[in-house]
Design an enzyme around this catalytic site. Structure first.
Site, short mmCIF file in Angstrom:
data_model
loop_
_atom_site.label_atom_id
_atom_site.label_comp_id
_atom_site.label_asym_id
_atom_site.label_seq_id
_atom_site.Cartn_x
_atom_site.Cartn_y
_atom_site.Cartn_z
N ASP A 191 0.87 -1.01 -0.11
CA ASP A 191 -0.27 0.22 0.00
C ASP A 191 1.37 1.36 -0.24
OD1 ASP A 191 0.90 -0.37 2.44
OD2 ASP A 191 -0.73 -0.56 3.62
N SER A 192 2.06 1.77 0.02
CA SER A 192 2.96 2.30 -0.56
C SER A 192 2.52 3.08 -1.23
CB SER A 192 4.11 1.49 0.29
OG SER A 192 4.94 0.26 -0.64
N GLU A 228 8.69 -4.44 11.38
CA GLU A 228 9.12 -2.99 10.32
C GLU A 228 9.43 -1.99 11.62
OE1 GLU A 228 7.47 0.71 7.59
OE2 GLU A 228 6.05 -0.88 8.01
N GLU A 249 -2.08 -5.50 8.77
CA GLU A 249 -1.08 -5.15 9.85
C GLU A 249 -2.25 -5.21 11.51
OE1 GLU A 249 0.39 -1.03 7.45
OE2 GLU A 249 -0.85 -0.58 9.45
N LYS A 278 -1.78 -9.67 3.10
CA LYS A 278 -0.56 -8.93 4.24
C LYS A 278 -1.58 -7.50 4.67
CE LYS A 278 2.99 -5.66 3.85
NZ LYS A 278 2.97 -4.83 4.77
N ASP A 326 -1.39 -6.31 0.14
CA ASP A 326 -1.38 -5.47 1.14
C ASP A 326 -2.95 -5.43 1.05
OD1 ASP A 326 0.61 -5.01 2.79
OD2 ASP A 326 1.22 -3.28 1.66
#
Length: 272
Positions: free
Chosen positions: A52-53, A190, A123, A121, A91
């Site tokens: 999602d970067s 991270e 978070e 993925k 993501d």
């Protein structure tokens, strides 16, 4: 008679586990489009993360929060069409899984069906346990993400190192074990202290991929535009630049502009 190219052996979650077991490090990079994904896959990358970067490096947003599920699927489908060997992990963007486990499952199914991805993925730790279990129950591989979780930036208020305090470090270790018990095939750690990352990695059986988490994990991930030197303003300690594409691209475009203006492009050999 047609000649069949030897089939390229695809990387699977099972192979990543085998890599950890034999001590072979896992190399992971982000990609968001067909052309770049084709290049990094051909160069031998093990895992491609459609992060999602993309919200930052592709769309120019300040955070990862604005990118939508539809946009992530567009990027992911472009990458999947290019990749022949690497495992493609996508993501789940902010807002596509936090509401409920059924929403998390719907989002994951869309990514797998519409993009052709290999895994998702998301978070978080204990707070997303139900969603992780629900996604896994549908047969979709899940990768976790702990430590600095950029989708929670407004909760933390900073992008500084996480889990420096004992209580947060203990919670992170417990969350990592929980994600493993749920069935995640791996976890991204991270921006946490290297000693803690090593402790988590040695405590778990599944692979841990670090970004700013030191060397004692099972692999590393970087954002491709950062490590290639396309982005210049982002300069964290953990980032190693392997190229200076910003200068190369700027120089090439400048030369092209100059050649067009001076009428030296196209020349006699470049016309029909």
């Amino acid at each position: 008679m047609s000649v069949h190219k030897q089939d390229i052996k695809r990387i699977t979650t099972h192979q990543l586990q085998e890599m950890k077991n034999r001590g072979e490090k896992i190399a992971m990079l982000t990609a968001y489009d067909y052309s770049m994904a084709q290049l990094i896959d051909g160069a031998g990358i093990d895992v491609v993360l459609v992060g999602d970067s993309a919200s930052n490096v592709m769309a120019g947003h300040e955070t990862t929060l604005p990118i939508t599920l539809d946009q992530m699927i567009y990027h992911a489908a472009s990458v999947v069409r290019a990749v022949k060997r690497a495992l493609v992990v996508v993501d789940l963007p902010f807002g596509s899984y936090q509401g409920s486990s059924s929403e998390a499952l719907r989002s994951s199914i869309r990514i797998m069906k519409e993009a052709g991805a290999h895994a998702v993925k998301l978070e978080g730790g204990h707070e997303i346990k139900e969603s992780v279990q629900r996604i896994l129950s549908a047969g979709i591989p899940v990768m976790g993400h702990l430590g600095l979780t950029p989708q929670s930036i407004y909760k933390f208020g900073t992008y500084s190192v996480r889990a420096k305090e004992e209580a947060e470090a203990q919670t992170l270790l417990e969350d990592a074990k929980l994600l493993e018990e749920c069935g995640c095939f791996g976890i991204v750690l991270e921006k946490i202290p290297a000693v803690l990352a090593g402790k988590v990695s040695s405590s778990l059986h599944i692979p841990l991929i670090g970004i700013g988490a030191g060397p004692d994990v099972d692999g590393q991930v970087l954002v491709m535009q950062d490590m290639l030197g396309i982005t210049q303003e982002f300069k964290p300690r953990f980032l190693r630049r392997y190229a200076d594409l910003s200068s190369i691209i700027t120089g090439a475009v400048g030369k092209y502009v100059s050649d067009v203006k001076s009428k030296s492009f196209p020349n006699a050999d470049e016309k029909y």
